[in-house]
Design a protein around this motif. Structure first.
Motif, short mmCIF file in Angstrom:
data_model
loop_
_atom_site.label_atom_id
_atom_site.label_comp_id
_atom_site.label_asym_id
_atom_site.label_seq_id
_atom_site.Cartn_x
_atom_site.Cartn_y
_atom_site.Cartn_z
N GLU A 75 0.82 -1.21 0.00
CA GLU A 75 0.00 0.00 0.00
C GLU A 75 0.86 1.27 0.00
N SER A 134 -2.66 4.31 4.78
CA SER A 134 -3.04 3.64 3.53
C SER A 134 -4.50 3.24 3.52
N VAL A 215 -6.17 3.24 -3.19
CA VAL A 215 -5.03 2.46 -2.72
C VAL A 215 -5.36 0.98 -2.74
#
Length: 267
Positions: A75, A134, A215
């Motif tokens: 990520e 993330s 993401v």
């Protein structure tokens, strides 16, 4: 003792009894390619949700072993690419520890003078915070997730860490702000790796979702491609098979005699 018995009873009735009733000796794995918003391919059962003692009950057949293959900081890599954060991209390109790098930049002099054991703690804090970012997590969520393992850490320290992180890596903050502004204005988000548009019909739009979705979609695409390529290569070389995926990790079953060759193929 009562709570331990209750926990064990629940684990048995939820995970073990259904297998006993079906007289299953080998866990069947079901794959789906359309079960998530991010289009991440998933497999069931999800052993990641199983209590640790039950995970140890799942073993490879005689003469075989399980090999887990995972991406390092997937990520964080995707965020660095989306934001164009050059220092992070250069760190990944050199094959260095991204979490240690972030800790070095954020903690500065404190990192330089810290002992080896203290550096491990600082690195873990950096890892947990960047991992939370993330997923679009805010200060409170990150603090509550870190606190069990770092009880001496305060919410104010987490807040300072985040402020310092964005000050040291401004392109990530700029990317997040521009993304949220665009989605709030247009009500839609274009997902780069997949080429589709996600529309948001409910207002106000949650910032956490906006930060997290691209993401996770990027991570899903990377992993889906890895499954296709790795499965084909394993089949061609007869080095094993992919049994399941557990978040970002692939679980491969291989003959013990060729385990090293299988690991080289997967790598």
């Amino acid at each position: 003792h009562l709570m331990a018995v209750r926990s064990a009873s629940k684990a048995y009735s939820t995970f073990v009894r259904p297998l006993e009733e079906k007289k299953i000796k080998r866990l069947p794995v079901e794959w789906t390619t359309t079960g998530t918003v991010t289009l991440r391919w998933t497999s069931k059962p999800t052993c990641q949700n199983w209590p640790r003692p039950l995970r140890k009950m799942v073993v490879a057949p005689k003469g075989f072993i399980f090999i887990a293959a995972d991406y390092k900081a997937l990520e964080s890599r995707i965020i660095a690419v989306y934001a164009g954060e050059e220092r992070m991209l250069e760190t990944f390109a050199r094959g260095e520890d991204i979490h240690a790098f972030v800790a070095t930049i954020v903690f500065g002099d404190r990192w330089k003078t810290a002992s080896e054991s203290a550096r491990k703690l600082l690195r873990d804090v950096a890892k947990r915070v960047t991992y939370g970012l993330s997923y679009g997590a805010g200060v409170d969520t990150i603090y509550h997730n870190i606190r069990p393992d770092h009880p001496d850490l305060t919410r104010e320290q987490v807040e300072i860490f985040l402020a310092t992180f964005f000050a040291r890596f401004p392109r990530i903050l700029k990317w997040r702000n521009e993304l949220l502004k665009t989605v709030t204005k247009t009500g839609e988000m274009k997902i780069p790796p997949l080429g589709f548009t996600r529309r948001f019909y409910i207002q106000p739009i949650e910032a956490t979702v906006v930060y997290n979705l691209p993401v996770q979609c990027g991570a899903a695409q990377v992993q889906n491609n890895a499954i296709i390529r790795t499965a084909a290569l394993l089949k061609r070389r007869r080095h094993g098979v992919i049994l399941a995926n557990i978040h970002d990790a692939l679980l491969v079953e291989a003959q013990r005699a060729i385990a090293k060759k299988t690991m080289e193929t997967v790598r």
